[in-house]
Write an enzyme that holds these catalytic residues in place. Structure first.
Site, short mmCIF file in Angstrom:
data_model
loop_
_atom_site.label_atom_id
_atom_site.label_comp_id
_atom_site.label_asym_id
_atom_site.label_seq_id
_atom_site.Cartn_x
_atom_site.Cartn_y
_atom_site.Cartn_z
N GLU A 67 0.78 -1.16 0.05
CA GLU A 67 0.03 -0.02 -0.15
C GLU A 67 0.70 1.33 -0.04
OE1 GLU A 67 -3.23 0.37 -0.35
OE2 GLU A 67 -2.94 2.64 -0.30
N THR A 80 -6.13 2.23 -5.00
CA THR A 80 -5.98 0.93 -4.95
C THR A 80 -6.60 0.13 -6.09
OG1 THR A 80 -5.54 1.05 -2.64
CG2 THR A 80 -6.28 -1.03 -3.38
N HIS A 107 -0.66 3.47 4.93
CA HIS A 107 -1.78 4.25 4.18
C HIS A 107 -1.67 5.51 4.93
CE1 HIS A 107 -5.47 5.73 2.68
NE2 HIS A 107 -5.51 4.61 1.74
N ASP A 167 1.21 0.10 -4.99
CA ASP A 167 -0.01 0.55 -5.97
C ASP A 167 -0.05 2.10 -6.56
OD1 ASP A 167 -0.62 1.42 -3.41
OD2 ASP A 167 -2.61 1.22 -3.38
N HIS A 168 0.48 2.92 -5.78
CA HIS A 168 0.35 4.45 -6.03
C HIS A 168 1.17 5.23 -5.26
CE1 HIS A 168 -2.49 4.86 -2.91
NE2 HIS A 168 -3.27 3.73 -3.32
C1 GP9 Z 1 -8.61 -0.23 1.49
C2 GP9 Z 1 -7.39 0.05 0.83
C3 GP9 Z 1 -7.03 1.52 0.36
O1 GP9 Z 1 -9.34 -1.41 1.69
O2 GP9 Z 1 -7.03 -0.66 -0.20
O3 GP9 Z 1 -7.60 1.99 -0.62
P1 GP9 Z 1 -6.94 3.34 -1.32
O4 GP9 Z 1 -7.32 4.62 -0.27
O5 GP9 Z 1 -5.41 3.27 -1.34
O6 GP9 Z 1 -7.62 3.71 -2.75
MN MN Z 2 -3.77 2.16 -2.28
#
Ligand code: GP9
Ligand code: MN
Length: 433
Positions: free
Chosen positions: A38, A82, A199, A260-261
């Site tokens: 993440e 995500t 996150h 992911d980003h």
């Molecule tokens: C939540 C997680 C976060 O289940 O995968 O998603 P994001 O905020 O990074 O799009």
């Molecule tokens: Mn994400």
């Protein structure tokens, strides 16, 4: 409709990149473990802060000869964050120009996605482990349409008290508590872990912070804390790998890890500049684009002749790359990326808004930059002719993907020997949910 899908098939076949025989099938039949890191960005890889590596374990994987690791790999997500990354890494198609494909179309989209492709090519069992609630990003519906056998969401785990942060179960606990479920999966399996602890806003209880690691001391709490949760994520992966080795799963698996980003937003980037060896004062849009690098590490125990790859690529390219490593030809599938290891791989990386980066030029917000130096280029007619050609190709690719997804055109095309997913076969239960 049939003419539209035919146009898309013609397009993807014309852009197909042949597998590199050196890597084709090297991981055939192995378990596949995808670890979604993440918000984890490339600049943390091999980074030292106060004399210490931020992510020593990920670095050891990144620098290993048993890994294909990518130094110029970019995230290509849009507003679906995500979920866009997941969509690209499962289907080889882009997310939508606005919003999240998972949320907007995921209820009844026809997917030809990794879980089902592997089920039909190698009798794989598939599962997702995630410490958040199943409904987030509409995963509970999307995963059925992708053919996932099992979805272990938050309801399978104890997420009470300090066992969770904002987006769910802490990563170390996710890996640890997933093991009884993992051990029940029939091999070979295709399984995805979606981590959450690293996150925004990167808060972590004191007891989970590595006392031996001292982070940066900038004016931004976000930047300072980011490295602390990076370290926690790194440690969680290390613990999981010890389990894989102890259990023997390690040598029968390939572990694919990717960021992911971005985790640090463009507005925070100038504060990060000195940490990544740049100057805050002349920070510009091209620097922001360069920061969209995320790691991709495909760890294949026993591979031996891997190492850090310099070719440019992005999330859209992962599906054909992985398919070819597993000995599955991507040719019949509608996928918009190309195998990163193929001699014919295209190194133009499309961002969701039509901008692009490449080894020669970056085209960002209507300005052309020389990739090597970051210098803004004089937009002479000769240069613009070249750039426009690439920009048009990028837009064409994105719009092909958009029509495919928005009009659900895979309904009208089933590759030879492939059976469409029947979502009604999947009925996930949520024990404490
Ligand atoms: C939540 C997680 C976060 O289940 O995968 O998603 P994001 O905020 O990074 O799009
Ligand atoms: Mn994400």
């Amino acid at each position: 409709k049939s003419s539209e899908i035919n146009g898309i098939l013609k397009y993807v076949r014309a852009h197909y990149a042949q597998p590199n025989p050196k890597y084709y099938g090297v991981a055939k039949g192995r378990n596949v473990i995808v670890i979604h890191l993440e918000s984890f960005q490339q600049f943390s890889i091999n980074k030292k802060i106060n004399g210490q590596e931020v992510t020593p374990f990920l670095n050891s994987l990144y620098n290993s000869k048993d890994s294909l690791s990518f130094a110029n790999f970019f995230n290509q997500v849009g507003q679906g964050k995500t979920s866009d990354a997941e969509n690209m890494l499962e289907t080889g198609t882009f997310g939508l120009p606005q919003g999240s494909l998972f949320a907007q179309l995921g209820d009844d989209e026809t997917f030809q996605a990794m879980p089902e492709i592997l089920k039909q090519h190698g009798d794989y069992t598939s599962a997702v482990f995630h410490g958040n609630n199943a409904a987030f990003w509409n995963r509970n519906n999307v995963y059925k349409n992708m053919g996932y056998d099992y979805f272990y969401d938050a309801s399978y785990f104890d997420t009470t008290g300090d066992r969770a942060t904002g987006y769910g179960l802490k990563d170390k606990l996710l890996f640890h508590d997933s093991i009884p479920y993992l051990e029940h999966l029939q091999q070979p399996f295709y399984t995805k872990y979606i981590t959450v602890t690293n996150h925004f806003p990167y808060s972590l209880d004191k007891e989970d912070q590595d006392k031996g690691f001292k982070t940066v001391n900038t004016d931004s709490k976000i930047i300072n804390n980011y490295f602390v949760t990076n370290r926690y994520l790194d440690d969680s992966i290390k613990e999981f790998f010890s389990y894989l080795k102890k259990s023997g799963l390690y040598k029968d698996s390939v572990v694919l890890l990717y960021g992911d980003h971005y985790g640090i937003s463009d507005t925070e980037n100038p504060g990060l500049a000195p940490i990544v060896g740049k100057s805050t004062d002349d920070w510009n849009a091209n620097d922001d684009a360069e920061m969209q690098r995320v790691p991709l590490i495909i760890h294949v125990p026993g591979l031996k002749d891997g190492g850090v790859q310099k070719q440019y690529g992005g999330e859209i390219d992962v599906v054909p790359t992985l398919e070819h490593l597993l000995g599955i030809d991507s040719k019949e599938y509608v996928q918009f990326g190309s195998d990163l290891m193929s001699k014919q791989h295209s190194q133009v990386v499309a961002f969701r808004d039509g901008d692009f980066v490449s080894p020669t030029y970056n085209y960002i917000n209507g300005t052309v930059y020389k990739t090597k130096t970051g210098a803004e280029l004089d937009e002479t007619p000769a240069l613009m002719k070249k750039i426009d050609k690439t920009a048009t190709a990028v837009k064409e690719k994105l719009s092909m993907s958009d029509s495919l997804n928005q009009k659900n055109l895979l309904r009208f095309y089933t590759p030879d020997g492939f059976t469409p997913v029947d979502p009604s076969k999947y009925n996930y239960t949520y024990p404490n949910g």
